[in-house]
Design an enzyme around this catalytic site. Structure first.
Site, mmCIF file in Angstrom:
data_model
loop_
_atom_site.group_PDB
_atom_site.id
_atom_site.type_symbol
_atom_site.label_atom_id
_atom_site.label_comp_id
_atom_site.label_asym_id
_atom_site.label_seq_id
_atom_site.Cartn_x
_atom_site.Cartn_y
_atom_site.Cartn_z
ATOM 1 N N ASN A 35 0.842 -1.184 0.000
ATOM 2 C CA ASN A 35 0.000 0.000 0.000
ATOM 3 C C ASN A 35 0.886 1.246 0.000
ATOM 4 O O ASN A 35 2.121 1.145 -0.012
ATOM 5 C CB ASN A 35 -0.982 -0.007 1.179
ATOM 6 C CG ASN A 35 -0.299 0.004 2.539
ATOM 7 O OD1 ASN A 35 0.785 0.573 2.701
ATOM 8 N ND2 ASN A 35 -0.932 -0.608 3.529
ATOM 9 N N GLU B 56 3.410 1.489 2.903
ATOM 10 C CA GLU B 56 4.472 0.495 2.785
ATOM 11 C C GLU B 56 5.457 0.871 1.678
ATOM 12 O O GLU B 56 6.676 0.707 1.833
ATOM 13 C CB GLU B 56 3.846 -0.881 2.518
ATOM 14 C CG GLU B 56 3.079 -1.421 3.706
ATOM 15 C CD GLU B 56 2.033 -2.460 3.367
ATOM 16 O OE1 GLU B 56 1.410 -3.001 4.301
ATOM 17 O OE2 GLU B 56 1.831 -2.742 2.156
ATOM 18 N N ASP C 38 -7.467 -7.332 1.123
ATOM 19 C CA ASP C 38 -7.427 -8.786 0.968
ATOM 20 C C ASP C 38 -8.260 -9.209 -0.238
ATOM 21 O O ASP C 38 -7.861 -10.091 -1.006
ATOM 22 C CB ASP C 38 -7.978 -9.472 2.225
ATOM 23 C CG ASP C 38 -7.183 -9.133 3.477
ATOM 24 O OD1 ASP C 38 -5.974 -8.883 3.355
ATOM 25 O OD2 ASP C 38 -7.774 -9.117 4.566
#
Length: 517
Positions: free
Chosen positions: A229, A232, A303
């Site tokens: 993301n 990150e 997810d």
């Protein structure tokens, strides 16, 4: 089978449109996928607040409902199963109540749990959200301070068998200590054997996807895809990203550093409300745009995204189309409370909802007035968009980046016949509108029947009029109308007729497209 649906897995390699039948077709392919990583149990406790506690100025939540759902890597596995994959999960849980509940829920979903190890000294990672009135008030995390060495050894010993005969391996590393050595080194070695040319017993390497808080330790695996993301990605680059849409440009400036740091063939950076951006080692790029919801209790959309992306690409869909499909699946989940999954049926209904979405010019004008009142810039483009292909999607993504709201005006069926001849369009305008509207970069679709787009331009007065092809602004009849009210004409690098004609010829000749990434 729909007339637009290709036959055989190879037929998906040229598929670009997000049609209603596509999720069902991907489910029918039923690829075998192993999810390995940090499995968790999510709790959603809801109640009423009517007083503060005596000990501190904190609200007292009288719990009325308790719901549990697989979280983390387990939620990714649940999404894959809901979309039709044959799923196995590998990880470590405790023998506690949370572990028992998690294993049971995975098994009920038809997920293979033979490589899900439990250990009496392990605490199953649990995240309980406590909410009231639709607002999460508190989250309680319970996890192990250390993962037992015997459990790590057991998982490491099973890794090679876990990835055997799989079409994709999805690593979900949230840093809880499950995917450290010896598990990581065993997985890298197992996939190296599968991918080694000439190695004894070697088979084709599965699609390898890394969804990790820090993908850098997995660079030695040389994954096909990594999905950090924005935060990150920023940590990997050691920089602070700006807020809003500027994040995309900031990330794009460091694409080579991201690819080098992760060792991946492609990096997909997820940007929440700003969608996603793809960078591949061959120089390609692609954007998606989210259709965000205000749901305060939604969780796990990331997810869902990585699950749909892995399923679609492992089943043969091109990477860019897989990205669009994954964005659509995430858009479904953010409208659902709690830790949710997107099923094949839900995704098909979502894509079907774009049928009959073409607006009249009058209704479109009303919608655009709202956007302009918010300071947003309107981009208009037009064309036949008869058989959607990579040239179209690349062009529309470029057009979207010229402003905030992208309107696509489609030539009516009669208009296409006048332009292209009696054999066209291949697809009627309702079908063309549905597949164009399903693209995340497209905000509105309308239909026009005039010889040029000038009457529509004069009604909508877009800030930018975009056109693709071998043109200059001076060659376009529409340029004067745009410039008369102070708009701008933008020429994009796409030649529509040549590409579409080639696709139509292949369809009529019955030839398959060459494989595409």
């Amino acid at each position: 089978m729909s007339p637009q649906e290709p036959s055989g897995r190879g037929g998906l390699s040229g598929q670009r449109a997000l049609s209603e039948w596509l999720p069902r077709r991907l489910a029918a392919e039923s690829p075998a996928i192993t999810v390995i990583g940090d499995v968790m149990l999510d709790g959603w406790w809801n109640g009423n607040i009517e007083r503060l506690c005596r000990e501190a100025p904190a609200p007292v939540v009288d719990v009325t409902t308790r719901e549990f759902a697989p979280g983390g890597a387990a939620n990714t596995a649940m999404n894959l199963a809901a979309l039709g994959a044959r799923v196995s999960v590998a990880g470590i849980i405790g023998t506690d109540d949370a572990g028992v509940t998690l294993r049971k829920k995975l098994m009920e979903a038809g997920i293979d749990v033979r490589n899900l190890y439990d250990h009496p000294s392990m605490v199953t990672t649990t995240k309980i959200r406590i909410s009231s009135g639709g607002q999460v008030m508190l989250r309680i995390d319970d996890s192990a301070s250390a993962v037992p060495e015997e459990a790590l050894a057991a998982l490491a010993a099973s890794v090679r068998a876990a990835v055997e005969l799989q079409e994709a391996v999805l690593v979900c590393d949230y840093g809880t200590g499950v995917l450290v050595d010896p598990v990581r080194s065993s997985l890298i070695a197992a996939l190296a054997v599968r991918g080694a040319d000439g190695a004894e017993g070697a088979t084709a390497r599965p699609l390898t996807v890394i969804d990790a808080h820090d993908p850098r330790p997995w660079a030695g695996l040389q994954p096909d895809l990594v999905t950090p993301n924005a935060q990150e990605a920023a940590r990997m680059l050691d920089l602070r990203l700006p807020d809003g849409a500027g994040r995309v440009d900031a990330v794009a400036r460091h694409r080579e550093a991201l690819l080098a740091a992760t060792g991946a063939r492609a990096v997909v950076v997820t940007l929440d409300r700003d969608g996603t951006v793809l960078f591949s080692a061959d120089g390609g790029s692609h954007r998606t745009w989210a259709r965000p919801a205000a749901e305060k209790q939604a969780s796990g959309a990331g997810d869902t995204f990585v699950a749909a992306l892995t399923l679609a690409h492992s089943a043969g869909l091109p990477l860019t189309a897989s990205l669009d499909l994954a964005q659509a699946a995430a858009d479904v989940v953010v409208h659902q409370p709690g830790t949710s999954v997107c099923s094949t049926a839900q995704l098909s209904r979502h894509l079907a909802s774009f049928a009959d979405t073409a607006l009249s010019a009058e209704e479109l004008i009303r919608q655009l007035e709202v956007h302009r009142s918010q300071g947003q810039r309107i981009v208009l483009t037009n064309g036949c968009f008869d058989v959607l292909h990579s040239g179209h999607t690349r062009y529309l993504n470029q057009a979207k980046q010229l402003g905030d709201v992208l309107v696509v005006a489609l030539n009516s069926d009669e208009s296409v016949r006048r332009l292209k001849g009696p054999g066209r369009p291949i697809n009627a305008v309702a079908d063309r509108a549905a597949v164009i509207a399903a693209l995340s970069c497209v905000d509105y679709v309308t239909v026009f029947d005039t010889p040029t787009a000038i009457p529509l331009i004069e009604q909508l007065r877009p800030e930018v009029y975009a056109k693709g092809g071998d043109y200059t602004p001076e060659m376009l009849e529409e340029t004067k109308s745009v410039e008369d009210y102070g708009g701008r004409v933008a020429i994009l690098d796409y030649v529509a007729e040549r590409s579409t004609t080639a696709v139509v010829k292949r369809i009529r000749d019955g030839k398959e497209a060459s494989p595409a990434n």
